[in-house]
Enzyme design. Structure first.
Site, PDB file in Angstrom:
ATOM      1  N   GLU A 155       0.815  -1.223   0.000  1.00 23.96           N
ATOM      2  CA  GLU A 155       0.000   0.000   0.000  1.00 23.96           C
ATOM      3  C   GLU A 155       0.848   1.273   0.000  1.00 23.96           C
ATOM      4  O   GLU A 155       0.771   2.092   0.925  1.00 23.96           O
ATOM      5  CB  GLU A 155      -0.954  -0.012   1.195  1.00 23.96           C
ATOM      6  CG  GLU A 155      -1.962  -1.133   1.124  1.00 23.96           C
ATOM      7  CD  GLU A 155      -3.065  -1.031   2.162  1.00 23.96           C
ATOM      8  OE1 GLU A 155      -2.850  -0.388   3.202  1.00 23.96           O
ATOM      9  OE2 GLU A 155      -4.144  -1.607   1.921  1.00 23.96           O
ATOM     10  N   GLU A 319      -6.522  -7.985  -0.625  1.00 28.40           N
ATOM     11  CA  GLU A 319      -6.894  -8.060   0.794  1.00 28.40           C
ATOM     12  C   GLU A 319      -8.382  -7.790   0.931  1.00 28.40           C
ATOM     13  O   GLU A 319      -8.935  -6.930   0.236  1.00 28.40           O
ATOM     14  CB  GLU A 319      -6.180  -6.981   1.616  1.00 28.40           C
ATOM     15  CG  GLU A 319      -4.712  -7.171   1.822  1.00 28.40           C
ATOM     16  CD  GLU A 319      -4.126  -6.037   2.672  1.00 28.40           C
ATOM     17  OE1 GLU A 319      -4.863  -5.415   3.463  1.00 28.40           O
ATOM     18  OE2 GLU A 319      -2.932  -5.766   2.513  1.00 28.40           O
TER      19      GLU A 319
HETATM   20  C1  GAL Z   1      -4.396  -2.861   4.974  1.00 29.39           C
HETATM   21  C2  GAL Z   1      -2.955  -3.299   5.164  1.00 29.39           C
HETATM   22  C3  GAL Z   1      -2.863  -4.609   5.939  1.00 29.39           C
HETATM   23  C4  GAL Z   1      -3.751  -4.563   7.151  1.00 29.39           C
HETATM   24  C5  GAL Z   1      -5.155  -4.232   6.723  1.00 29.39           C
HETATM   25  C6  GAL Z   1      -6.147  -4.204   7.855  1.00 29.39           C
HETATM   26  O1  GAL Z   1      -4.492  -1.517   4.667  1.00 29.39           O
HETATM   27  O2  GAL Z   1      -2.322  -3.467   3.921  1.00 29.39           O
HETATM   28  O3  GAL Z   1      -1.516  -4.839   6.294  1.00 29.39           O
HETATM   29  O4  GAL Z   1      -3.269  -3.642   8.058  1.00 29.39           O
HETATM   30  O5  GAL Z   1      -5.171  -2.975   6.127  1.00 29.39           O
HETATM   31  O6  GAL Z   1      -7.444  -3.979   7.387  1.00 29.39           O
END
Ligand code: GAL
Length: 683
Positions: A155, A319
């Site tokens: 990110e 994710e």
């Molecule tokens: C994302 C991040 C992850 C984790 C996740 C939690 O932004 O890439 O490492 O922190 O959020 O929702």
């Protein structure tokens, strides 16, 4: 449509971020992970994302054995590995020994070591260290059969304002303005508040304790931040491209919350050119108390359509949460059915994966209550684990869908420069510009009617679309305006709205009124934009119906255009609000005000009829059900999704086969709350 697999795995990927480095003292947990991976029908794990302090606990001292074992173990169960480079967070020894890697914020305060995503993106030391680490990873794992993709950093976002970055910004500006300071002063409207520069060294990045009112300056800084981030990324991938030219590269993009709009920190249309596969992290707040489930689903669909269109190929959901997050204002669990539905929505719009943050809930620190496939109970029997396994089984049945894409006759044009400039513009209403939300308002009419849409950016060739929708394009270069003109001249239909075509690419207003080429293709010109207080309302009459207007109303001076709708109230009552104009072989529409959703619904229904743009499948349903398609050479995969809390009656006009259950469906089918079906229709 042919298949373009985004990974060599040629299957739907299911799994997610796996942080075994947090569990090296718990070998029994690591052994359980491998068993649970099989039970959950997962197959792909992103490893090493935040593992730098385990990989290199002291400068030059490396520990890879643990990672060797993890990757071998995943391979042992037939799984895939997405290997991350660890630059998203660094070990303390590095910040201590080389303070230049630490970020300086816009108020010129140097940050302490800690947290993550906070390195200086110019620092030669950090660039050297990341490249060194990445070379070791590529040398060691580049030929591992489990490796299917590189996950570069995590990110990317934010900016650094240290002296190194100030120098890099000035170098970037010199290049952009051909070493001509007058050209920069002209583009930034220098004499305003005596802001003319007489030497390059006087220029600094925007700051709350310094300059923030020069719009051309702000815009160039944001462009520089994108370019410098890409430059940092390009430095990261040098050894990876060299040693593993056949392994695709991604970096995970984001969305901005709470309104789930495209991420604003970086211009992803530029970034997309340098990566092989788009991936993004989606965290919609399902079941919230400010919008309907269908409204939120429409916003997710919009970003999916944008990110898919950036490369015109399937993307990855890198994710998501199988249950809840830990950073929304309220962290509500997905209700039964929502996990499958929300996962299938991503696939419906082009994702070849459902990946999660995180595989296993961490034991300590800020993410210990963030949703995960495996909870602290280590059980395969809880609701979340079972939901995940259900998604896994479903994805196994959808392996033929992987690599398929879809075509669209409608494009929306989304532009990061425009968002930045419009937000900066001190004028209109500073609170209700709402560029992305305005896109949503127009996009909704297509989403509700199952019309496939590409959301493209300005470099994209738009000549093949029948309809191009361009809401609130405040910033439009002369070149882009000429391309709009050619599009319409050659038969395209173009829709634009209030607050469009006002400034050029330096955020300088056009002189002599609205750009002439726009006047020509629209057959009219906007006169004044009236900005309303939040409680103010006006109305517009269109086709015998009256629609509510709020926030903005533009009065129009109509030359040759046809008046389609008129304002009902205020000093411009009975004057044109919406116009159309035939130009060359095409047509334009201008919508002068911010109108309620029903207007967009009725207006676009007419446009679609005129252009013979049809729903993607012959499936009839009420509002709140969405139908999306992925096209294979021999069949269409049709995703029918109930984004309402009610039972819905869906009518399949042709016979289709349910890919998951094998049932044949024809005629009326009842969909339970949140039910989703994927059906196949032969061509
Ligand atoms: C994302 C991040 C992850 C984790 C996740 C939690 O932004 O890439 O490492 O922190 O959020 O929702």
């Amino acid at each position: 449509m042919s298949k373009t697999f985004v990974t060599k795995a040629k299957q739907m990927l299911h799994g997610g971020d796996y942080n075994p480095d947090q569990w090296l003292d718990y070998p029994e947990i690591l052994a359980d992970d491998i068993k649970l991976m099989k039970l959950s029908h997962t197959n792909t794990f992103s490893v090493g994302i935040f593992a730098w302090s385990t990989l290199e606990p002291e400068e030059g001292v490396y520990h890879f054995e643990w990672l060797d074992k993890i990757i071998d173990d995943i391979h042992g169960i037939g799984g895939n590995v997405i290997l991350a480079t660890p630059s998203g967070a660094r070990p303390a020894w590095m910040s201590q020994k080389y303070p230049e890697v630490l970020r300086v914020n816009a108020s010129r305060v140097k940050q302490l070591h800690g947290a993550r995503h906070n390195h200086c993106f110019t620092s030669p030391v950090y660039r050297e260290k990341t490249q060194q680490m990445n070379r070791l990873l590529a040398e060691r794992y580049g030929n591992h059969p489990a490796l299917i993709m590189w996950h570069i950093s995590n990110e990317y976002g934010g900016a650094c304002h240290c002296d190194l970055c100030q120098d890099a910004f000035r170098t970037w500006l010199k290049e952009k303005y051909n070493h001509n300071l007058k050209a920069l002063n002209d583009a930034w409207w220098g004499p305003f508040w005596s802001h003319t520069f007489t030497d390059w060294s006087q220029i600094e990045s925007p700051s709350p304790i310094g300059e923030s009112k020069v719009h051309g300056h702000n815009l160039d800084w944001r462009r520089f931040v994108t370019d410098q981030t890409i430059d940092f990324y390009k430095n990261e991938i040098v050894p990876i491209r060299e040693l593993t030219p056949d392994i695709p590269i991604t970096t995970n993009f984001m969305g901005d919350t709470p309104d789930l709009i495209p991420f604003q920190g970086l211009d992803y249309s530029k970034f997309a050119k340098h990566i092989d596969v788009i991936s993004w992290d989606a965290y919609p707040a399902w079941h919230n108390d400010w919008e309907t489930t269908a409204d939120l689903a429409m916003k997710v669909a919009f970003i999916d359509d944008l990110y898919r269109s950036l490369k015109g190929q399937p993307f990855l959901l890198m994710e998501s949460t199988p249950s809840l997050v830990n950073w929304h204002k309220v962290n509500k669990a997905k209700r039964p059915g929502m996990h499958l539905l929300s996962s299938m929505q991503m696939v419906a719009h082009g994702s070849d994966s459902i990946l999660y943050f995180q595989w296993r809930k961490s034991r300590g620190s800020s993410e210990k209550f963030h949703g995960a496939v495996v909870d602290h109970d280590n059980s395969s029997e809880n609701r979340v684990f079972k939901d995940v396994a259900e998604v896994g089984r479903t994805l196994e049945k959808l392996s033929e869908v992987a690599g398929t894409n879809r075509s669209a006759e409608v494009a929306f044009l989304y532009d990061w420069d425009n968002h930045w400039a419009l937000q900066d513009a001190q004028g209109f209403s500073n609170e209700t510009k709402r560029y992305a939300q305005t896109m949503h308002q127009h996009y909704r009419a297509f989403w509700e009617n199952d019309i496939p849409v590409d959301v493209i950016t300005k470099e994209h060739d738009f000549s093949s679309y029948k309809l191009l929708v361009v809401p609130m394009l405040y910033l439009a270069s002369e070149d882009l305006i000429s391309r709009f003109k050619d599009f319409v001249k050659n038969g395209g239909t173009l829709v634009m709205t209030y607050i469009s075509g006002l400034v050029n690419e330096s955020d300088l207003t056009y002189l002599g009124g609205w750009p002439h080429e726009l006047q020509e293709i629209f057959g009219m010109k906007p006169l004044e934009t009236d900005t309303l207080y939040p409680a103010d309302r006006n109305r517009v009459s269109y086709n015998g119906k009256s629609y509510e207007l709020k926030d903005y109303a533009t009065t129009l001076d109509v030359a040759e255009a046809k008046v389609e709708a008129t304002y009902e109230e205020d000093y411009y009552a009975n004057t044109p609000a919406v116009t159309s104009h035939t130009y060359g072989a095409g047509k334009t529409y201008y919508i002068g005000g911010r109108l309620e959703d029903d207007f967009q619904r009725d207006f676009y229904e007419g446009v679609m009829k005129e252009l013979e743009i049809h729903p993607v499948a012959d499936v009839k349903h009420e509002r709140g059900v969405s139908v999306q398609v992925r096209q294979a050479p021999e069949c269409d995969y049709i995703f029918v999704m109930n984004f309402t809390e009610d039972e819905q009656h869906v009518h399949f006009e042709s016979q289709v086969t349910d890919v998951i259950t094998g049932e044949t469906l024809h005629g009326d089918v009842t969909f339970e709350k949140y039910e989703v079906r994927v059906v196949e229709k032969s061509k």
